[in-house]
Design a protein around this motif. Structure first.
Motif, PDB file in Angstrom:
ATOM      1  N   ASN A  62       2.321   5.031   0.609  1.00 32.60           N
ATOM      2  CA  ASN A  62       2.463   5.863   1.803  1.00 32.60           C
ATOM      3  C   ASN A  62       1.353   6.916   1.801  1.00 32.60           C
ATOM      4  O   ASN A  62       1.241   7.721   0.872  1.00 32.60           O
ATOM      5  N   LEU A  63       0.550   6.912   2.854  1.00 31.44           N
ATOM      6  CA  LEU A  63      -0.582   7.839   2.932  1.00 31.44           C
ATOM      7  C   LEU A  63      -0.207   9.239   3.402  1.00 31.44           C
ATOM      8  O   LEU A  63      -1.003  10.162   3.276  1.00 31.44           O
TER       9      LEU A  63
ATOM     10  N   MET B 289       0.842  -1.185   0.000  1.00 35.90           N
ATOM     11  CA  MET B 289       0.000   0.000   0.000  1.00 35.90           C
ATOM     12  C   MET B 289       0.888   1.249   0.000  1.00 35.90           C
ATOM     13  O   MET B 289       1.909   1.286   0.646  1.00 35.90           O
TER      14      MET B 289
ATOM     15  N   ARG C 216      -1.144   7.777  10.298  1.00 33.46           N
ATOM     16  CA  ARG C 216      -1.124   6.323  10.463  1.00 33.46           C
ATOM     17  C   ARG C 216      -2.196   5.696   9.601  1.00 33.46           C
ATOM     18  O   ARG C 216      -3.358   6.100   9.636  1.00 33.46           O
ATOM     19  N   ASP C 217      -1.795   4.708   8.825  1.00 39.92           N
ATOM     20  CA  ASP C 217      -2.703   3.933   7.986  1.00 39.92           C
ATOM     21  C   ASP C 217      -3.254   2.801   8.847  1.00 39.92           C
ATOM     22  O   ASP C 217      -2.507   1.951   9.325  1.00 39.92           O
TER      23      ASP C 217
ATOM     24  N   ARG D   7     -11.640   8.581   6.143  1.00 37.35           N
ATOM     25  CA  ARG D   7     -12.112   7.292   5.638  1.00 37.35           C
ATOM     26  C   ARG D   7     -12.487   7.456   4.170  1.00 37.35           C
ATOM     27  O   ARG D   7     -13.002   8.499   3.772  1.00 37.35           O
TER      28      ARG D   7
ATOM     29  N   TRP E 265     -11.336  10.043  -0.127  1.00 35.00           N
ATOM     30  CA  TRP E 265     -11.100  10.265   1.293  1.00 35.00           C
ATOM     31  C   TRP E 265     -11.975  11.395   1.801  1.00 35.00           C
ATOM     32  O   TRP E 265     -12.085  12.438   1.152  1.00 35.00           O
TER      33      TRP E 265
ATOM     34  N   ALA F 123      -7.475   6.457   7.983  1.00 38.74           N
ATOM     35  CA  ALA F 123      -6.168   7.053   8.236  1.00 38.74           C
ATOM     36  C   ALA F 123      -6.336   8.044   9.381  1.00 38.74           C
ATOM     37  O   ALA F 123      -7.336   8.754   9.464  1.00 38.74           O
TER      38      ALA F 123
END
Length: 142
Positions: A3-4, A1, A73-74, A107, A115, A79
């Motif tokens: 990086n958010l 996944m 933080r994922d 979310r 998002w 998040a």
């Protein structure tokens, strides 16, 4: 996944700029229908989506903001974003500027898979460094 961090940080900045500009369309698109803003005060105060959108474009006006160190933080389907934030703001023409600790939960929407912010928790930070040092002393990974 992926990086958010850059995705969520960009969304946070869009959300804050929309608030500053009174851009209701952008605020609506970034804010979930079941959004809640919780003010960590005594007593705690809560705003729902319609209340927040109305306040953000009329009575609770943000003029500028600055984020401190950013934590993202994922957590799978959500998040978490947290930071120190300094804002210049007014509510009903009274100064509400200051330093806050903000924790936001994002979310992905079910339909468009975009998002959206579902929760914002604001509180005033405690300046007593003993608290941070005490919690840090509990860390097992030091």
């Amino acid at each position: 996944m992926a990086n958010l961090m850059p995705i969520i940080e960009t969304l946070e900045n869009r959300w804050m700029r929309a608030w500053i500009n009174g851009d209701i369309k952008t605020l609506k698109s970034l804010t979930a229908r079941n959004f809640r803003m919780v003010m960590g005060s005594r007593p705690a105060a809560i705003l729902d989506t319609p209340s927040w959108l109305e306040a953000a474009t009329t009575r609770y006006v943000c003029k500028s903001y600055r984020f401190g160190d950013i934590y993202v933080r994922d957590v799978g389907s959500v998040a978490v974003f947290a930071t120190q934030m300094t804002i210049r703001a007014t509510m009903d023409d009274q100064d509400w500027s200051g330093d806050y600790w903000v924790t936001d939960i994002w979310r992905k929407s079910r339909v468009r898979r975009q998002w959206q912010m579902v929760e914002r928790i604001l509180s005033r930070p405690d300046s007593d460094r003993q608290y941070a040092a005490g919690i840090k002393s509990l860390q097992l990974w030091r």
